[in-house]
Design a protein around this motif. Structure first.
Motif, PDB file in Angstrom:
ATOM      1  N   VAL A  82       0.840  -1.201   0.000  1.00 34.76           N
ATOM      2  CA  VAL A  82       0.000   0.000   0.000  1.00 34.76           C
ATOM      3  C   VAL A  82       0.875   1.252   0.000  1.00 34.76           C
ATOM      4  N   MET A  83       0.225   2.408   0.015  1.00 30.02           N
ATOM      5  CA  MET A  83       0.922   3.681  -0.149  1.00 30.02           C
ATOM      6  C   MET A  83       2.090   3.845   0.827  1.00 30.02           C
ATOM      7  N   ALA A  84       1.906   3.381   2.064  1.00 36.14           N
ATOM      8  CA  ALA A  84       2.962   3.555   3.063  1.00 36.14           C
ATOM      9  C   ALA A  84       4.229   2.785   2.685  1.00 36.14           C
ATOM     10  N   ASP A  85       4.065   1.684   1.943  1.00 37.57           N
ATOM     11  CA  ASP A  85       5.209   0.827   1.641  1.00 37.57           C
ATOM     12  C   ASP A  85       5.701   0.953   0.218  1.00 37.57           C
ATOM     13  N   ALA A  86       4.885   1.565  -0.651  1.00 39.57           N
ATOM     14  CA  ALA A  86       5.186   1.541  -2.075  1.00 39.57           C
ATOM     15  C   ALA A  86       6.549   2.158  -2.418  1.00 39.57           C
TER      16      ALA A  86
END
Ligand SMILES: Nc1ncnc2c1ncn2[C@@H]1O[C@H](COP(=O)(O)OP(=O)(O)O)[C@@H](O)[C@H]1O
Ligand SMILES: Nc1ncnc2c1ncn2[C@@H]1O[C@H](COP(=O)(O)OP(=O)(O)O)[C@@H](O)[C@H]1O
Lengths: 142, 111, 142, 111
Positions: B21-25
Motif C-alpha cells: 500500500v501507499m505507506a510501503d510503495a
C-alpha cells in the motif's frame, strides 16, 4: 434501521492500515463484500493524504461508515485542499490498458468509481466530503 | 512489507509479503528497481503473500515492468493472492503482465 | 512507532456492535488478544450508554485505540454525567461468586479491571475519559 | 440474536445464536423468563452459537438461574462457545452454573 460508526486517523500513510483493519472487521461483522469496499476506502484516503494534505502529517481524516440493510455508504472527509471541480467526473472508466503507454499513476478515482455504485464530492465550509455508496443484495455476503 | 530476494540462473526472484500500500510503495519500488538495475532485467515477483494491494502497489508493478522492459528483460508475476488477482483483473492489467502459477513456467518464460 | 485510530458512535446500544466489529478487525490486523480487549471496551461503552447518558440516544461516544508495539491503550470518552469519584476504585476484584446472593449486575468495572493492566478515570471540562491499557508481549498473538 | 426453543420430557431446551450483549439482553431475558414461567423451571440453555457475550449477557444467565431455582427447577448450560466459556471462567461462574458438553447428560441432570 441505519447504523453509523465514524473512524478517524491523522493524515499519515502508516495509519491508513488501521482504517483497513477496522473496515475489515465491520465487513466481517455485517457480511459485506470486503474487497471492493476496502479498495474504495483506501484509494479515497490515499488521495486525501497525498493530494488534499500534500503528504503533510497531523491533519484529520474521517471515514463515516453507514450501514443500512440494503446499502452501505462511506463518506471520507478532510479539511485540506479541495479537489478541482470536475476532476471526479473526468476520471476515466476502467478500460483496456495500453502496454506501450502504461502510466504508473492515476487509477485511484477510476477504481473508486468502479467499486462503488455512486460517488459524489462536495467541498463546503472548509470540509471536503467524498461520498460513496454501494447497494447490498439483502443477505449479500463475502 | 517483507521482501526476500534470490537469483536463479541470472533471473531475479523476489517475494513480497504483507500489504502493498501507499505507506510501503516507495520503499518496495526502490528495492525492485535496484534489483532490476543490478541484474539482467529479468524479474519474477511472487505475490502469494500479499494480502492487500492498492493503486500505489499497482504502480510499483508497472514501474518494475517498465524498468525490466527498458533493459530488454521482462517481469513475470507468480502466484497472485486473491486480493491481488482481483485488483489486477479489475484494472485489466492481466492483459499486460505475464502471470504464472508455477515457478518453473515463469523461469522458462524469462530464460 | 505509536499509531492511533478513533472510533465514534452515537449512544445507542445497537451501535456498540459496530465498535466491536471495528475493534475485532484491528485486533486481527495487529495480532492482539481480541477477547479481553473486546470485553473491556464493550463494558466501558455499555456503562457510558447506560450510566453517563442514562440510556438516551444521540450523544457521542468515542473510543481511541492507540497501538504501540508493547502496549495497547484504549480511551473511552463521553460528554455525559461523570462517574462518582471513587466508584472505579471501589469496584471489587474478581472473587468466587456466592450462589445464595448472586446479583445479576455490577460486573462491568470489575471485568474491565481484570482484562486490562491499568484503568483510570478522569472527568475534565465536560469530557469524561476512561483510560485503559494492556501490556503486549512483543509478538503476542490471538 | 436468535432464540429457538423446544421441549423434551417437560424440560425446556433453548438455543441462542449471535451476540448476547446489552442491546439484546432485555428481550432474551424476557423470553427465557417466560419459558421458565410457563414450564417446569427446568431449562437447558445451548450457548454453542453465542459468538460474544458481555456482562449484560451474564446477567441474563443469572436471572434465568434464579428464576429456575425459585421454581424448584434448575438451569443447565450446554456447549459453551470459547467466548462464553472464557467470560464464565473469568467471573468464576462455573462454580455456580451446571455446565455440560452433552445434551443427554444435561437432560439427565434436570430429569
Ligand atoms: N481527495 C482529493 N483532494 C484533492 N485532490 C484530489 C483528491 N483526490 C484526487 N485528487 C486529484 O485528482 C487526481 C487524480 O486522482 P487519482 O485518480 O486518485 O490518481 P492519482 O492519485 O494517482 O493522481 C489527483 O492527481 C489529484 O490532483
Ligand atoms: N461511564 C460511567 N459513567 C457514569 N457512571 C458510571 C460509569 N461506569 C460505571 N458507572 C457507575 O458505576 C456503577 C458500577 O458499574 P459496573 O461495575 O459497570 O456495574 P453496572 O453497570 O452493572 O451497575 C454503575 O452502576 C454506575 O453507577
Amino acid at each position: 434501521m441505519t447504523r453509523t460508526i465514524t473512524l478517524a486517523i491523522e493524515s499519515q500513510a502508516e495509519c491508513i492500515e488501521l482504517l483497513s483493519g477496522a473496515l475489515g472487521g465491520l465487513c466481517r461483522l455485517l457480511a459485506l463484500p470486503a474487497a471492493p469496499i476496502e479498495i474504495a476506502m483506501v484509494e479515497a484516503v490515499n488521495n486525501v493524504v497525498e493530494h488534499a494534505y500534500h503528504g503533510e502529517p497531523g491533519h484529520p481524516v474521517w471515514v463515516e461508515f453507514e450501514w443500512a440493510p440494503n446499502r452501505l455508504s462511506l463518506r471520507v472527509r478532510d479539511r485540506g485542499q479541495p479537489m478541482a471541480p470536475g476532476r471526479l467526473e473526468a476520471a476515466p472508466a476502467l478500460a483496456d490498458p495500453d502496454p506501450a503507454a502504461l502510466s504508473p499513476r492515476s487509477r485511484g478515482l477510476t477504481l473508486i468509481k468502479s467499486c462503488m455504485d455512486t460517488v459524489e464530492y462536495e467541498a463546503r465550509d472548509g470540509v471536503n466530503t467524498l461520498s460513496m455508496s454501494r447497494a447490498l443484495a439483502t443477505g449479500e455476503s463475502v | 512489507m517483507i521482501l526476500t530476494h534470490r537469483i536463479i540462473e541470472g533471473i531475479d526472484i523476489a517475494a513480497l509479503s504483507g500489504r502493498l500500500v501507499m505507506a510501503d510503495a516507495p520503499q518496495v519500488r526502490q528495492k525492485l528497481l535496484e534489483i532490476i538495475e543490478q541484474g539482467n532485467g529479468k524479474l519474477i515477483l511472487n505475490l502469494a503473500e500479499v494480502g492487500f494491494m492498492d493503486s500505489s502497489g499497482l504502480s510499483v508493478l508497472v514501474s518494475a515492468f517498465k524498468a525490466a522492459r527498458a533493459k530488454s528483460g521482462d517481469l513475470a508475476l507468480l502466484y497472485l493472492s486473491p486480493a491481488v488477482r482481483s485488483l489486477i483483473e479489475l484494472t485489466r492489467l492481466q492483459q499486460v503482465f505475464a502471470i504464472f502459477d508455477d515457478e518453473a513456467a515463469a523461469l522458462a518464460r524469462l530464460r
